[in-house]
Design a protein around this motif. Structure first.
Motif, mmCIF file in Angstrom:
data_model
loop_
_atom_site.group_PDB
_atom_site.id
_atom_site.type_symbol
_atom_site.label_atom_id
_atom_site.label_comp_id
_atom_site.label_asym_id
_atom_site.label_seq_id
_atom_site.Cartn_x
_atom_site.Cartn_y
_atom_site.Cartn_z
ATOM 1 N N SER A 118 0.819 -1.207 0.000
ATOM 2 C CA SER A 118 0.000 0.000 0.000
ATOM 3 C C SER A 118 0.849 1.252 0.000
ATOM 4 N N ARG A 160 -5.896 5.205 10.286
ATOM 5 C CA ARG A 160 -5.280 5.536 8.998
ATOM 6 C C ARG A 160 -4.001 6.325 9.195
ATOM 7 N N LYS A 183 -2.138 15.283 -3.622
ATOM 8 C CA LYS A 183 -2.530 13.873 -3.585
ATOM 9 C C LYS A 183 -2.577 13.445 -2.127
ATOM 10 N N THR A 184 -3.708 12.950 -1.713
ATOM 11 C CA THR A 184 -3.851 12.523 -0.323
ATOM 12 C C THR A 184 -4.184 11.048 -0.309
ATOM 13 N N HIS A 185 -3.351 10.276 0.387
ATOM 14 C CA HIS A 185 -3.598 8.847 0.487
ATOM 15 C C HIS A 185 -3.794 8.509 1.945
ATOM 16 N N SER A 186 -4.879 7.859 2.266
ATOM 17 C CA SER A 186 -5.001 7.412 3.647
ATOM 18 C C SER A 186 -4.947 5.892 3.645
ATOM 19 N N VAL A 187 -3.955 5.384 4.315
ATOM 20 C CA VAL A 187 -3.649 3.959 4.296
ATOM 21 C C VAL A 187 -4.005 3.357 5.651
#
Lengths: 280, 384
Positions: B82, B110, B123-127
């Motif tokens: 991820s 997250r 760009k925002t990614h929440s993993v």
């Protein structure tokens, strides 16, 4: 070529459509951008050629090759329509191997005698002529998505470069692509909801990639990722994209494509929103 | 935890993640007041890596969660698959990303990676993460008899000669010489193997301390990530190691970061420090036709029985007076000089036989039900 000139004189009256291109790639490249299904509906009018491909009544792609692109375009009726196997047509257009050697291109002469007759392609490269006859079918009526400019709520025009990067990074484990357009933050947002988490790609309205920003109401719509996946081919060829949504949440993507000779053609995709989400 | 990185630091951070991705499938995040530690361990627990970025590495570093007042430094792990895609395109990431903000959110499970990119794109990614104890290898480098410090490119240049498919290599050190050679299990493709051996003089190293001669065999693939990280940052690599069977530790450090990779080494069942003139005590070879004195397999054919499953790992014996560099390098020689005895390296298939030679790959971290197999220091690996 003696053979083709002879047939040209004899048979030309029989054709209701004759379209010629010095460089067949000006047709084949743009058709590749919509070749996600085997069958395509060809609609020719005195304005040029429109090729339509549809998927499950939810997605429609149209490629427009206007009459100015062709070296010769003769049409004897107001509207000529037929359906052919697009994969076969592309194979024929690339029959000489599709090499990109400068100065060497495949010339095309596409002829159609009318209902019940095959589509005849004369292809010539380096003195070698190939004649292909592709069976035609009864053209289906293309879906009318009833997408008109007066219903458009939100519209942006972006340079394709920025979207290409986003689309190549999109999380494909997400079933949907969510598009949010708004006059306020986040302005233009692409979101995915995948196995490992969520991702948002935000384009500011002041971005130098944003050529036009006309958003009146905040709208969030979701579209099935699998339906939108074919649009990446058109995106790859294009230099600009317009993204529009109407009051029903229907999505229109218009791609401006420059061909080998620098001429502009358009490819357009219409997509229905995913039904589970309530639109504004 | 909440921290911000700018352009070039994002690249270094990305390189660290790529190096960790070569080790394991999970990425452990451990924010402490010493900084942010990224760790990974492989599934066999024979390789461990840790990249510790001090607070100075970041434009901004805080243990507090962005929304909370009190300090809540959550320790967690993420799926490597991820996180790795967020740091692809390393070559251009410093040009396309202006700033990267990483925060661990207390309220949801997250970790948020937000990239502020050029052209006004965010760009925002929440993993999703899984909360867990910190991963830590217990390894005391002070106890290692041998320490080498090599300039940034030296090791990288050496391993470049091994094919990317090379799994393991052997590092042999004496006070006079260091050599690296590829290590191959007995296999059916012996005819296709290329034997590579490189020797270095102690002078090539910035620091050279070899108290005990040793031959250690470890996995090269898992090390490559650290070596390319060291090269890209022009940092020297320090090795701490001992006898075969004990882990080897590779580390790099500079003012704002420290990186460590600890690898298990293959165990040798015989006494490694035997006198050069003595042949090893004959541990019963399981294969027919194997002598104590056999040649290194060559394309002319090997005396080893290829169908044999259980073969004994024999030590490499050489004459200390006659540096065997030339002998080892002469892989295709059918005979060896009388003064040195070269034994073939035979590999014991692990876990397939429960015979009298229970040699197994040493593990750094033990499972709770497998303690007796621990040969050296273990990783405190919590059971979840």
């Amino acid at each position: 070529m003696p053979l083709s000139t002879q047939s040209q004189d004899d048979n030309d009256e029989q054709y209701i459509l004759v379209a010629s291109l010095d460089n067949a790639r000006n047709l084949s490249n743009i058709l590749k951008a919509i070749a996600f299904k085997d069958h395509a509906i060809f609609t020719a009018t005195p304005n040029g050629l429109k090729v339509t491909v549809e998927d499950s009544k939810c997605l429609q792609a149209n490629a427009f090759i206007q009459v100015e692109i062709f070296q010769e375009f003769t049409i004897k009726e107001d509207l000529v329509g037929f359906q052919v196997n697009l994969t076969v047509l592309l194979d024929c257009l690339n029959i000489f191997g599709g090499s990109t050697a400068p100065g060497l291109s495949t010339a095309l002469r596409m002829c159609y005698r009318g209902y019940g007759y095959p589509l005849t392609l004369f292809l010539e490269e380096g003195g070698v002529v190939t004649v292909c006859k592709i069976n035609t079918q009864e053209p289906e009526e293309p879906i009318d998505f009833d997408f008109c400019s007066s219903n458009v709520i939100n519209k942006v025009i972006l340079q394709s470069e920025s979207l290409k990067e986003a689309f190549s990074e999109l999380d494909m484990t997400s079933e949907v692509l969510q598009i949010t357009m708004s006059p306020s933050q986040p302005y233009f947002r692409l979101s995915t909801f995948g196995n490992s988490g969520n991702a948002h790609y935000d384009y500011s309205k002041d971005s130098d990639m944003m050529e036009l920003f006309k958003c009146t109401t905040t709208q969030t719509n979701r579209y099935k990722m699998l339906l939108l996946k074919p649009t990446t081919k058109a995106l790859a060829l294009s230099c600009k994209v317009s993204v529009r949504t109407d009051s029903r949440g229907f999505l229109s993507l218009q791609y401006m494509v420059r061909n080998d000779d620098g001429q502009i053609c358009f490819v357009e995709y219409y997509c229905c929103p995913d039904e589970e989400v309530e639109e504004e | 935890m909440n921290c911000t990185l700018e352009g070039l630091s994002v690249k270094a951070f990305g390189r660290a993640i790529h190096a960790l991705a070569r080790i394991g499938d999970d990425l452990w995040l451990d924010p402490t007041d010493k900084g942010l530690a990224l760790r990974s361990v492989n599934s066999a627990h024979s390789a461990y890596a840790c990249f510790l970025f001090s607070p100075l590495f970041f434009q901004h570093f805080s243990l507090n969660a962005p929304s909370q007042q009190c300090s809540g430094s959550i320790k967690c792990k993420l799926l490597m698959k991820s996180v790795l895609p967020l740091f692809r395109c390393l070559t251009s990431i410093d040009r396309s990303v202006e700033r990267c903000q990483i925060s661990i959110s207390d309220s949801s499970d997250r970790v948020i990676f937000q990239f502020l990119c050029r052209h006004g794109i965010t760009k925002t990614h929440s993993v999703r993460f899984q909360e867990c104890e910190a991963l830590q290898a217990v390894f005391s480098s002070q106890q290692c008899p041998n320490v080498l410090k090599s300039p940034a490119r030296l090791l990288g240049d050496m391993v470049m000669h091994f094919p990317l498919s090379q799994e393991e290599i052997t590092l042999s050190t004496t006070p006079l010489r260091v050599s690296l050679r590829n290590y191959n299990e007995g296999g059916n493709d012996r005819l296709k193997m290329v034997y590579t051996n490189m020797a270095l003089h102690p002078d090539e190293f910035d620091f050279f301390q070899v108290r005990d001669d040793s031959d250690i065999t470890f996995c090269l693939k898992e090390l490559r990530g650290l070596l390319s990280f060291a090269e890209s940052h022009c940092l020297p690599v320090t090795l701490h190691f001992g006898a075969a069977g004990k882990p080897v530790c590779f580390s790099v450090e500079d003012v704002v970061l420290e990186a460590t990779v600890i690898l298990a080494t293959l165990i040798n069942s015989d006494n490694r420090n035997s006198q050069p003139t003595e042949t090893p005590a004959p541990t019963t070879p399981r294969c027919d036709g194997v002598d104590d004195t056999v040649t290194i397999p060559s394309s002319q054919g090997s005396p080893m029985n290829q169908g044999c499953e259980a073969m004994q790992l024999l030590p490499h014996i050489y004459n200390a007076n006659d540096p065997c560099v030339s002998d080892e390098a002469d892989a295709s020689a059918a005979t060896t000089p009388a003064s040195s005895v070269i034994c073939s390296l035979l590999f014991r298939a692990s876990e397939q036989n429960d015979d009298c030679f229970p040699t197994k790959l040493p593990v750094l971290a033990s499972y709770s039900d497998d303690d007796e197999d621990m040969e050296e220091n273990g990783v405190e690996f919590p059971s979840l």
